[in-house]
Design an enzyme around this catalytic site. Structure first.
Site, PDB file in Angstrom:
ATOM      1  N   GLU A 153      35.198  47.233  41.876  1.00 15.96           N
ATOM      2  CA  GLU A 153      36.361  47.068  42.755  1.00 15.96           C
ATOM      3  C   GLU A 153      36.188  47.748  44.106  1.00 15.96           C
ATOM      4  OE1 GLU A 153      41.236  47.661  42.786  1.00 15.96           O
ATOM      5  OE2 GLU A 153      40.070  48.328  41.053  1.00 15.96           O
ATOM      6  N   LYS A 169      43.633  43.390  39.706  1.00 16.37           N
ATOM      7  CA  LYS A 169      44.712  43.533  38.734  1.00 16.37           C
ATOM      8  C   LYS A 169      44.699  42.295  37.859  1.00 16.37           C
ATOM      9  CE  LYS A 169      46.588  47.335  38.600  1.00 16.37           C
ATOM     10  NZ  LYS A 169      46.006  47.977  37.432  1.00 16.37           N
TER      11      LYS A 169
END
Length: 352
Positions: A153, A169
């Site tokens: 990420e 997410k």
């Protein structure tokens, strides 16, 4: 005591010849190549290196890394504690205190050979067993920073005045495993990241070039978005970090409320986990910090002796099922813990 020299590794770059170490983020606007490690709780370590060169991650050497067995890990929250925490967060959501909050746990295990333990040797194993776009090592033993990350990420990428963030997410074993809850969770965090960047970016410059794209990573899939902005004329790394830290994808929304809930429910500091890990090239005006997930670190001050630590967690919304959220934390950890133990099987053989 085996004294390993300071170094940092990010992708195909390796940095040696340590020159400076500081906790002042304004140093990132000065000169040179910096390795950056920011703990979730706010401790910042910036290390400037004099020699930076292209060098592939070396192949794992037999015996170079001795990790804990997969059964040696203990968790700061057990299953009962974690699922109870999920229910508490749902109660906070019902009361209107928060829309979403991340609930995490820290796993730890004794290091079998702490004197010779080298996080860069662990990075070599991770590169083979769990390749990741923001993988890296920061080894500053004298400053209490020994990190091996396989982060998927992007927290912050900067190219001159343009800044990107890539919040993740939504996690599943495959595309079909993703729920509407995962999409809603992602959109909420995109709004939070837009707001964070908007505090230090030129008015009207913040955009979302990509929303809820499905990305495949080893053993799972994620929903990933991209948020982009142009830094205001008076903003640099210090202002950017102040506006965006800790990363929104590992806190919740609203961030201030989520942080209060996290402090109340979690029983161990996150440390490098969920912080920011990466590099800044001050001469070129570029940098790339990952969110410190899928990240191992050595805690040499642990009670009972040096530990290897690893964090895992999940974003909790009103649609969360406590047992499913626990299972998500297990899914995120299983492959990485197997790699660190030397028990992950790849291409018919064991990675050691």
């Amino acid at each position: 005591m085996h004294d390993l020299p300071p170094m940092a590794r990010f992708g195909g770059l390796v940095a040696t010849d340590l020159r400076d170490v500081t906790s002042d983020p304004t140093a990132l606007e000065s000169t040179g190549f910096w390795a950056v490690a920011a703990d979730f709780e706010g401790r910042l370590t910036c290390a400037r290196f004099g020699d930076v060169r292209a060098e592939p991650v070396p192949a794992p050497l037999p015996g170079a890394w001795a990790g804990p067995g997969t059964g040696d890990w203990t968790s700061s929250l057990d299953r009962a504690g974690y699922t109870a925490g999920v229910r508490r967060i749902r109660a906070h959501i019902a009361a209107g205190d928060v829309y979403q909050a991340n609930l995490c746990r820290v796993l730890s295990a004794p290091l079998p050979q702490p004197a010779t333990a080298d996080v860069d040797a662990l990075t070599s194993l991770l590169a083979r067993g769990n390749p990741a776009p923001y993988a890296g090592t920061i080894r500053l033993r004298a400053h209490g920073v020994e990190i091996a990350t396989a982060s998927p990420e992007l927290f912050l990428r900067r190219a001159d005045r343009v800044v990107d963030s890539g919040p993740i997410k939504g996690t599943g074993r495959n595309r079909e495993d993703l729920l509407e809850k995962d999409h809603a969770e992602n959109v909420m965090i995109v709004d939070l990241v837009r707001n964070d960047l908007g505090r230090v970016c030129a008015t009207g410059s913040v955009t979302v070039p990509r929303l809820c794209a499905v990305e495949a990573h080893p053993g799972l899939v994620h929903l990933v978005s991209t948020v982009r902005g142009e830094l205001a004329a008076d903003a640099g790394w210090a202002e950017l970090l102040a506006a965006t830290f800790p990363p929104g994808s590992v806190t919740g929304a609203p961030k201030s409320s989520a942080l209060r809930i996290i402090e109340a429910l979690e029983t161990a500091p996150r440390g490098p986990y969920c912080g920011g890990i990466g590099w800044v090239d001050a001469d070129r005006g570029t940098g790339e910090l990952a969110v410190g997930i899928r990240t191992f670190w050595i805690d040499r001050d642990a009670i009972g002796g040096p530990n290897l630590c690893f964090g895992t967690g999940a974003g909790i919304t009103w649609g969360s099922d406590p047992d499913r959220e626990w299972d998500e934390t297990e899914l995120k950890a299983a492959r990485l813990l197997a790699v660190a133990s030397g028990e992950y099987v790849a291409s018919g053989g064991t990675v050691r």
